[in-house]
Design an enzyme around this catalytic site. Structure first.
Site, PDB file in Angstrom:
ATOM      1  N   LEU A  19       0.858  -1.178   0.000  1.00  0.00           N
ATOM      2  CA  LEU A  19       0.000   0.000   0.000  1.00  0.00           C
ATOM      3  C   LEU A  19       0.898   1.234   0.000  1.00  0.00           C
ATOM      4  O   LEU A  19       2.083   1.150   0.312  1.00  0.00           O
ATOM      5  CB  LEU A  19      -0.905   0.010   1.237  1.00  0.00           C
ATOM      6  CG  LEU A  19      -1.877  -1.154   1.360  1.00  0.00           C
ATOM      7  CD1 LEU A  19      -2.515  -1.163   2.744  1.00  0.00           C
ATOM      8  CD2 LEU A  19      -2.949  -1.070   0.273  1.00  0.00           C
ATOM      9  N   SER A  20       0.326   2.394  -0.302  1.00  0.00           N
ATOM     10  CA  SER A  20       1.173   3.586  -0.344  1.00  0.00           C
ATOM     11  C   SER A  20       1.796   3.883   1.015  1.00  0.00           C
ATOM     12  O   SER A  20       2.911   4.411   1.086  1.00  0.00           O
ATOM     13  CB  SER A  20       0.376   4.801  -0.845  1.00  0.00           C
ATOM     14  OG  SER A  20      -0.699   5.106   0.017  1.00  0.00           O
ATOM     15  N   GLU A  21       1.094   3.546   2.124  1.00  0.00           N
ATOM     16  CA  GLU A  21       1.664   3.764   3.453  1.00  0.00           C
ATOM     17  C   GLU A  21       1.237   2.656   4.418  1.00  0.00           C
ATOM     18  O   GLU A  21       0.093   2.178   4.365  1.00  0.00           O
ATOM     19  CB  GLU A  21       1.209   5.101   4.054  1.00  0.00           C
ATOM     20  CG  GLU A  21       1.566   6.329   3.235  1.00  0.00           C
ATOM     21  CD  GLU A  21       3.022   6.704   3.283  1.00  0.00           C
ATOM     22  OE1 GLU A  21       3.762   6.147   4.134  1.00  0.00           O
ATOM     23  OE2 GLU A  21       3.431   7.552   2.475  1.00  0.00           O
ATOM     24  N   THR A  22       2.162   2.293   5.285  1.00  0.00           N
ATOM     25  CA  THR A  22       1.867   1.487   6.463  1.00  0.00           C
ATOM     26  C   THR A  22       2.318   2.281   7.682  1.00  0.00           C
ATOM     27  O   THR A  22       3.458   2.754   7.727  1.00  0.00           O
ATOM     28  CB  THR A  22       2.584   0.130   6.421  1.00  0.00           C
ATOM     29  OG1 THR A  22       2.089  -0.633   5.302  1.00  0.00           O
ATOM     30  CG2 THR A  22       2.337  -0.647   7.701  1.00  0.00           C
ATOM     31  N   CYS A  82       2.711  11.784   6.845  1.00  0.00           N
ATOM     32  CA  CYS A  82       1.681  11.145   6.013  1.00  0.00           C
ATOM     33  C   CYS A  82       0.320  11.420   6.623  1.00  0.00           C
ATOM     34  O   CYS A  82       0.053  11.022   7.763  1.00  0.00           O
ATOM     35  CB  CYS A  82       1.920   9.642   5.895  1.00  0.00           C
ATOM     36  SG  CYS A  82       0.628   8.837   4.917  1.00  0.00           S
TER      37      CYS A  82
END
Length: 259
Positions: free
Chosen positions: A44-47, A71
């Site tokens: 995913l784009s961020e964790t 983020c």
């Protein structure tokens, strides 16, 4: 080792909208390579990973390739998990981050995140950028992102960027934006330097675009729409060198991972 994991659609009124982020609660930090490995596996784009502190939480964010200093959507997703899944009963959360303390307040219908603004300054449109986006660009402004302004929102929506060309242009993170008929402004966000071709909805990009459009439009409260394929709405209230970003979130998945 087994760890709980949640996947939350941030800046979303329904699942399958907004920007999905993974959230992993921790009691102690894992090593950086392990957290980066989890983020890469999630794809995913961020964790987001967080650890409790005396008064709140320490929060960090990883893309599939790097750790980032700020983020928005993963902060919103983390707040959702702490409130809705873990039973946090205070009116606000303070996160200690690489961008300093970030405060998130609960509202009945969502969450308000208070972030530092990053007003951009005028710059030359980078060579090759207009060709990479395939639309007319009027001007460019630089801070954490290179913000480029289109003639109209249709150009932002209809742009079919050459992602390989974008990745070769410095700086390699871009906001494509324009005024809107329905909203105050629309945008799209591209971050190839962080391993993300196009981010669905980007809170940190609005730390740049909100103060830009606040000055341009002569107003401090703005309704924004990120017009990616998934799309999402962000209410922006610029307050000096800070901006309140309001959004909703929806739980998509919860489970466990084994490392």
């Amino acid at each position: 080792m087994k760890l709980d994991i949640y996947q939350v659609d941030a800046f979303a009124d329904n699942v399958f909208e907004g920007n999905p982020a993974a959230v992993v609660p921790l009691t102690d930090w894992l090593d950086d390579d392990t957290m980066l490995g989890i983020a890469a596996e999630n794809n995913l784009s961020e964790t987001a990973f967080f650890v409790p502190t005396d008064g709140g939480f320490h929060l960090r964010w990883f893309t599939p390739t790097v750790e980032v200093p700020l983020c928005g959507h993963a902060t919103l997703a983390t707040s959702f998990v702490i409130y809705r899944e873990l039973g946090w009963d205070k009116d606000e959360i303070t996160f200690e981050t690489k961008s300093g303390p970030l405060v998130v307040k609960r509202r009945d219908d969502g969450f308000v995140m208070n972030f530092p603004t990053k007003p951009p300054t005028p710059c030359v449109i980078p060579d090759g950028l207009e060709e990479a986006f395939g639309v007319k660009l009027l001007e460019a402004h630089q801070n954490r992102f290179c913000l480029v302004v289109c003639e109209n929102e249709e150009d932002v929506i209809n742009s079919k960027p050459d992602h390989q060309a974008l990745a070769r242009i410095e700086p390699a993170d871009f906001i494509l934006t324009a005024r809107s008929k329905k909203y105050d402004f629309v945008s799209r966000c591209f971050a190839p330097s962080h391993g993300i071709e196009e981010d669905p909805v980007t809170g940190s990009a609005h730390c740049v675009s909100a103060p830009f459009w606040a000055e341009r439009l002569g107003k401090t409260s703005l309704n924004a729409r990120q017009v990616s394929k998934r799309g999402g709405n962000i209410q922006c209230d610029v307050k000096g060198d800070r901006v309140d970003l309001f959004g909703r979130a929806q739980l998509y998945l919860k489970g466990q991972i084994t490392i």
